[in-house]
Design a protein around this motif. Structure first.
Motif, mmCIF file in Angstrom:
data_model
loop_
_atom_site.group_PDB
_atom_site.id
_atom_site.type_symbol
_atom_site.label_atom_id
_atom_site.label_comp_id
_atom_site.label_asym_id
_atom_site.label_seq_id
_atom_site.Cartn_x
_atom_site.Cartn_y
_atom_site.Cartn_z
ATOM 1 N N VAL A 57 0.747 -1.150 -0.050
ATOM 2 C CA VAL A 57 -0.002 0.271 -0.137
ATOM 3 C C VAL A 57 0.787 1.124 0.026
ATOM 4 O O VAL A 57 2.081 1.273 0.570
ATOM 5 C CB VAL A 57 -1.135 -0.045 1.122
ATOM 6 C CG1 VAL A 57 -1.763 -0.889 1.022
ATOM 7 C CG2 VAL A 57 -0.327 -0.093 2.586
ATOM 8 N N GLU A 58 0.212 2.222 -0.615
ATOM 9 C CA GLU A 58 1.180 3.609 -0.598
ATOM 10 C C GLU A 58 0.211 4.749 -0.308
ATOM 11 O O GLU A 58 -0.666 4.859 -0.349
ATOM 12 C CB GLU A 58 1.516 3.679 -2.250
ATOM 13 C CG GLU A 58 2.320 2.390 -2.746
ATOM 14 C CD GLU A 58 2.656 2.838 -4.257
ATOM 15 O OE1 GLU A 58 3.499 2.004 -4.769
ATOM 16 O OE2 GLU A 58 2.202 3.760 -4.770
ATOM 17 N N SER A 59 1.178 5.764 0.134
ATOM 18 C CA SER A 59 0.636 7.138 0.527
ATOM 19 C C SER A 59 0.983 8.112 -0.631
ATOM 20 O O SER A 59 1.710 7.669 -1.482
ATOM 21 C CB SER A 59 1.260 7.327 1.919
ATOM 22 O OG SER A 59 2.659 7.924 1.774
ATOM 23 N N ILE A 60 0.281 9.172 -0.329
ATOM 24 C CA ILE A 60 0.483 10.219 -1.514
ATOM 25 C C ILE A 60 1.579 10.869 -1.437
ATOM 26 O O ILE A 60 2.049 11.603 -2.363
ATOM 27 C CB ILE A 60 -0.753 11.219 -1.180
ATOM 28 C CG1 ILE A 60 -0.889 11.997 0.064
ATOM 29 C CG2 ILE A 60 -2.093 10.570 -1.823
ATOM 30 C CD1 ILE A 60 -1.882 13.076 -0.028
ATOM 31 N N ASN A 61 2.314 10.901 -0.141
ATOM 32 C CA ASN A 61 3.678 11.623 -0.121
ATOM 33 C C ASN A 61 4.809 10.607 -0.265
ATOM 34 O O ASN A 61 5.966 11.000 0.372
ATOM 35 C CB ASN A 61 3.589 12.354 1.082
ATOM 36 C CG ASN A 61 3.501 11.532 2.329
ATOM 37 O OD1 ASN A 61 3.072 10.309 2.444
ATOM 38 N ND2 ASN A 61 3.844 11.978 3.683
#
Lengths: 115, 113
Positions: A57-61
């Motif tokens: 999973v990834e975050s926007i930053n």
């Protein structure tokens, strides 16, 4: 019952270097997994979460975390950190449904990014 | 955006005073939580509430009580403040028993002198 262990209380790193913040959990049932970030003098805010599906999973930053069921881990990574990433990071788990829905938090890891 | 608002950012109170910490959320969340945050100890749950007038003790309820008369408001009460209650207090809310994430207020740093 579940528990969360964040193995490092403090992680110093130079700007633009990669970083990994470690999180291990124990639980007798399946769990949802979360990373929260707390900037100085602020409350916590959600960074990313794993509920189901892809284990990455990834975050926007630019942060990402990978759920590893066999190792019961959910480590947080970033390939190149910025000064503004300096903050406290908390890993948390909770059962998906039924029973206790109260999140269990780790003790936190302080990420300190040096110029 | 979900907003969780704590009434004060900083408070200084005297030993023995009765202290009220207020928290309001604007997203009709069912669950609300009060945590205490201390260096090296992370977040420790004091009380939580899953409905109006419903409350459950968390891990460290001693010396605290709570009130939830309306769905959007959850108050933490220190009956007789002591110096060992000097800490950062965080309020949070989440949608329902099908928990996906918590939304936190900005925190109240309480100093008891």
């Amino acid at each position: 019952a579940q528990s969360v262990t964040q193995l490092d209380s403090q992680v110093p790193v130079f700007e633009e270097a990669p970083v990994e913040l470690r999180c291990n959990y124990s639980s007798s049932v399946s769990v949802y997994l979360f990373w929260y970030v707390q900037y100085p003098n602020q409350g916590l805010q959600l960074l990313l979460k794993y509920l189901s599906g892809s284990t990455l999973v990834e975050s926007i930053n630019g942060f990402e975390a990978e759920f590893n069921k066999s190792q019961t881990s959910f480590h947080l990574r970033k390939p190149s950190v910025h000064i503004s990433d300096t903050a406290e990071y908390f890993c948390a788990v909770t059962p998906p449904s039924g029973g206790s829905y109260i999140p269990t938090f780790g003790r936190g890891t302080s990420l300190i990014v040096h110029p | 955006d979900v907003k969780v608002t704590q009434s004060s950012r900083y408070l200084v109170k005297r030993t023995g005073e009765k202290v009220f910490l207020e928290c309001v959320q604007d997203m009709d969340h069912e669950n609300m939580f009060w945590y205490r945050q201390d260096p090296g100890l992370g977040l420790r749950l004091i009380y939580f509430s899953y409905d109006v007038k419903m409350k459950e003790k968390g891990d460290i309820p001693e010396g605290y009580s709570v009130s939830r008369e309306k769905k959007e408001r959850f108050s933490l009460i220190l009956e007789s403040a002591s110096t060992n209650q000097t800490s950062m207090y965080l309020c949070a809310s989440s949608l329902s028993i099908f928990y996906t994430e918590a939304f936190f207020g900005q925190g109240t740093r309480l100093t008891v002198v």
